[in-house]
Design a protein around this motif. Structure first.
Motif, short mmCIF file in Angstrom:
data_model
loop_
_atom_site.label_atom_id
_atom_site.label_comp_id
_atom_site.label_asym_id
_atom_site.label_seq_id
_atom_site.Cartn_x
_atom_site.Cartn_y
_atom_site.Cartn_z
N ASP A 1 -3.28 3.57 8.73
CA ASP A 1 -3.56 2.17 9.07
C ASP A 1 -4.57 1.57 8.11
OD1 ASP A 1 -1.81 2.27 11.18
OD2 ASP A 1 -3.35 2.63 12.70
N ARG A 2 -5.55 2.37 7.73
CA ARG A 2 -6.58 1.87 6.80
C ARG A 2 -5.97 1.49 5.46
NH1 ARG A 2 -11.59 5.74 6.17
NH2 ARG A 2 -11.68 5.25 8.40
N ALA A 3 -4.95 2.24 5.04
CA ALA A 3 -4.29 1.93 3.76
C ALA A 3 -3.64 0.56 3.80
CB ALA A 3 -3.26 3.00 3.44
N ALA A 4 -3.22 0.12 5.01
CA ALA A 4 -2.56 -1.18 5.14
C ALA A 4 -3.54 -2.33 5.12
CB ALA A 4 -1.74 -1.21 6.42
N ASP A 5 -4.84 -2.06 5.32
CA ASP A 5 -5.83 -3.12 5.29
C ASP A 5 -5.98 -3.65 3.87
OD1 ASP A 5 -6.28 -2.73 7.97
OD2 ASP A 5 -8.01 -1.40 7.67
N PRO A 6 -6.15 -4.98 3.70
CA PRO A 6 -6.33 -5.53 2.36
C PRO A 6 -7.63 -5.03 1.73
CG PRO A 6 -6.75 -7.20 4.04
CD PRO A 6 -6.19 -6.00 4.75
N VAL A 7 -7.54 -4.61 0.49
CA VAL A 7 -8.71 -4.11 -0.23
C VAL A 7 -8.74 -4.72 -1.63
CG1 VAL A 7 -8.80 -1.93 1.00
CG2 VAL A 7 -7.46 -2.09 -1.08
N VAL A 8 -9.91 -4.73 -2.21
CA VAL A 8 -10.07 -5.14 -3.60
C VAL A 8 -10.10 -3.88 -4.45
CG1 VAL A 8 -11.54 -6.31 -5.27
CG2 VAL A 8 -11.37 -7.19 -2.94
N THR A 9 -9.12 -3.74 -5.32
CA THR A 9 -9.04 -2.55 -6.16
C THR A 9 -9.85 -2.78 -7.42
OG1 THR A 9 -6.81 -2.10 -5.36
CG2 THR A 9 -7.50 -0.98 -7.38
N THR B 1 0.01 -2.29 -7.78
CA THR B 1 -1.36 -2.78 -7.65
C THR B 1 -1.90 -2.67 -6.23
OG1 THR B 1 -0.52 -5.03 -7.29
CG2 THR B 1 -1.07 -4.41 -9.55
N GLY B 2 -1.10 -2.18 -5.29
CA GLY B 2 -1.58 -2.03 -3.92
C GLY B 2 -2.50 -0.84 -3.79
N PRO C 1 0.82 -1.21 0.00
CA PRO C 1 0.00 0.00 0.00
C PRO C 1 0.85 1.26 0.00
CG PRO C 1 0.02 -1.03 2.18
CD PRO C 1 0.70 -1.98 1.25
N LYS C 2 0.33 2.32 -0.64
CA LYS C 2 1.05 3.59 -0.72
C LYS C 2 0.20 4.71 -0.13
CE LYS C 2 3.48 2.45 -5.04
NZ LYS C 2 3.68 2.88 -6.45
N VAL C 3 0.86 5.59 0.62
CA VAL C 3 0.19 6.75 1.20
C VAL C 3 1.04 7.98 0.92
CG1 VAL C 3 -0.64 7.86 3.31
CG2 VAL C 3 -0.85 5.38 3.05
N ASN C 4 0.41 9.05 0.44
CA ASN C 4 1.10 10.31 0.22
C ASN C 4 0.44 11.37 1.11
OD1 ASN C 4 3.10 11.81 -0.95
ND2 ASN C 4 2.18 11.95 -2.97
N LEU C 5 1.17 11.85 2.10
CA LEU C 5 0.66 12.89 2.98
C LEU C 5 0.93 14.24 2.32
CD1 LEU C 5 2.03 11.58 6.41
CD2 LEU C 5 -0.20 11.14 5.38
N VAL C 6 -0.11 15.00 2.05
CA VAL C 6 0.02 16.31 1.39
C VAL C 6 -0.29 17.38 2.42
CG1 VAL C 6 -0.78 17.79 -0.49
CG2 VAL C 6 -0.64 15.31 -0.82
N GLU D 1 4.77 -2.17 6.35
CA GLU D 1 4.43 -2.53 4.97
C GLU D 1 3.98 -1.35 4.13
OE1 GLU D 1 0.73 -3.67 7.45
OE2 GLU D 1 2.89 -3.49 7.69
N VAL D 2 3.70 -0.21 4.75
CA VAL D 2 3.20 0.96 4.03
C VAL D 2 4.35 1.75 3.41
CG1 VAL D 2 1.99 3.17 4.23
CG2 VAL D 2 1.13 1.17 5.44
N LEU D 3 4.24 2.05 2.11
CA LEU D 3 5.18 2.94 1.43
C LEU D 3 4.65 4.35 1.56
CD1 LEU D 3 5.73 0.84 -1.84
CD2 LEU D 3 7.10 0.82 0.25
N LEU D 4 5.38 5.21 2.25
CA LEU D 4 4.85 6.53 2.61
C LEU D 4 5.70 7.64 2.01
CD1 LEU D 4 3.19 7.59 5.83
CD2 LEU D 4 5.17 8.95 5.14
N GLY D 5 5.02 8.71 1.58
CA GLY D 5 5.69 9.89 1.07
C GLY D 5 5.04 11.15 1.64
N ILE D 6 5.75 12.27 1.52
CA ILE D 6 5.23 13.56 2.01
C ILE D 6 5.40 14.60 0.91
CG2 ILE D 6 5.38 15.34 3.79
CD1 ILE D 6 6.75 13.25 5.59
N ARG D 7 4.32 15.26 0.56
CA ARG D 7 4.36 16.35 -0.44
C ARG D 7 3.86 17.63 0.23
NH1 ARG D 7 4.68 17.88 -5.65
NH2 ARG D 7 5.43 15.81 -6.28
#
Length: 420
Positions: free
Chosen positions: A226-234, A146-147, A38-43, A78-84
């Motif tokens: 944390d929600r981003a790390a939960d398994p989801v169906v894309t 695909t995450g 999973p990927k999260v970008n904090l803006v 497991e989360v790939l995190l970035g900051i913009r």
């Protein structure tokens, strides 16, 4: 001597090939593992207004930094995190330059907490509030893989870079079909900012939260990461056709599309004998719309004969309307009987309110499932009543017996009355 040299050369080549063979799969596995994380970008809004000291006795910027430090400590591995950032670098009055002021402070990837905290510590409230341009860049930061993908936007004011409307930008991002969700948090919000941030979130199926204290900001951002790390169906992005003959063939799965008001979207599903097609569709109002609307899902043969339909209606207080249908394909006596092509037609009557853009169309989510058909006769609709047929029969029999008993009691009471 020549033979020995050849043997040595061959052995060396074999060892090199084995080493290369071992190395390539390892790299491939690593890339594949990263692609599904999973990927999260904090803006973060770093505009001049973040200097205001109205959050727990400290500036909004200080509250955001404190929250970010705690969030970075709690981010799952497991989360790939970035900051913009937006508005962090240009302090001048040139709007054209100010509206390009967005930069990736920390690239989306495996998190080095010390490095990320150091980068956040350098931020100083500076310039404009280019929310629209920042969202476009943030979506590009998350491209690929695909995450699950999530943008968390934290701002204390509305966009200052019109006419690039952040709501329209969010709809464009959603229309890409990359499964990206934008959640928004408003620091000390006013009505106009709340409306804009809510619109951005709704366009992508995200959430809006009003924040007025540091602990609220920390808790909410932690929840979203944390929600981003939960398994989801894309959902898989698809594009329906304007006619059944040109419709894309879909397998069982979850799909997303866009459809404008008055527009038809056609999809095709092949149903083998003994199988049952189950389909459902949802359309969401991601913008202000006129009251009273509905949607229709039809299953028709490739020759245009309607098989079954599902309908739904809503009003100005209904954000999402959904409907579905089922179609069991009877078993065939032929051993190699071909599958039947069933076309699904989706239409809706949402109408954008005055002054609201109509493109891209409303977000549509389609679920297709082809399963084994009902094996028992009692699971198939009988005279259009299904299992309710037996209930109806029981009610008729009960009514008949009750009528006989009531008639007998009535005659007995009359007979007793006459005797007395």
């Amino acid at each position: 001597m020549i033979t020995r040299k050849r043997l040595a050369t061959g052995a060396g080549a074999l060892l090199a090939a084995l080493a290369a063979g071992i190395a390539v799969p390892t790299g491939a596995v690593a890339d594949e593992t990263t692609a599904t994380r999973p990927k999260v970008n904090l803006v973060l809004d770093v505009s001049g207004s973040m200097r205001a000291r109205d959050i727990d006795g400290q500036s909004r910027m200080a509250a955001a930094k404190q929250a970010f430090n705690e969030v970075l400590d709690a981010t799952p591995e497991e989360v790939l995190l970035g900051i913009r950032t937006l508005g962090a670098n240009y302090p001048g009055d040139d709007q054209k330059r100010g509206c390009k002021d967005t930069a990736q402070l920390y690239p989306v990837g495996p998190l080095d907490r010390t490095e990320a905290k150091t980068a956040v510590a350098t931020l100083t409230p500076t310039g404009w509030t280019p929310i629209g341009p920042a969202l476009l860049k943030a979506a590009d930061d998350l491209d690929g893989g695909t995450g699950s993908k999530r943008i968390v936007l934290i701002s204390d004011g509305e966009d200052t870079c019109a006419p690039l409307d952040p709501c329209e930008v969010a709809r464009q991002i959603a229309a890409r079909g990359i499964g990206l969700t934008i959640d928004t948090l408003g620091l000390v919000p006013n009505a106009k900012m709340r409306q804009q941030l809510s619109c951005i979130a709704e366009a992508t199926g995200g959430s809006y939260t009003s924040v007025e204290h540091t602990d609220e900001l920390t808790d909410r951002v932690n929840q979203l990461v944390d929600r981003a790390a939960d398994p989801v169906v894309t959902p898989v992005a698809t594009e329906g056709a304007e006619a059944c003959a040109k419709a894309p063939v879909l397998k069982s799965g979850l799909y997303t599309d866009r459809v404008e008001s008055g527009q038809q979207r056609w999809y095709r599903v092949d149903v083998e004998p003994g199988k049952e097609l189950r389909a459902s569709v949802s359309v969401a109002a991601d913008r202000a719309v006129a009251p009273s609307y509905g949607m229709l899902l039809r299953a028709v043969t490739v020759h245009g004969r309607e098989i079954v339909r599902g309908e739904a209606a809503g009003n100005g207080r209904t954000d999402v309307i959904s409907t579905g249908l089922r179609y069991p394909k009877a078993e065939s006596d032929e051993e190699d009987a071909p599958a039947e092509g069933v076309c699904l037609q989706v239409t809706h009557s949402f109408a954008a309110a005055s002054g609201v853009g109509t493109t891209p169309g409303m977000p549509l989510e389609l679920t297709v499932d082809v399963v084994d058909g009902p094996g028992d006769s009692d699971d198939v609709a009988s005279f259009g009543l299904g299992r309710g047929w037996w209930l109806l029969g029981a009610l008729i029999l009960t009514g008949f017996v009750a009528g006989l008993l009531w008639g007998w009691l009535s005659r007995w009471r009359v007979a007793v009355w006459r005797t007395n």
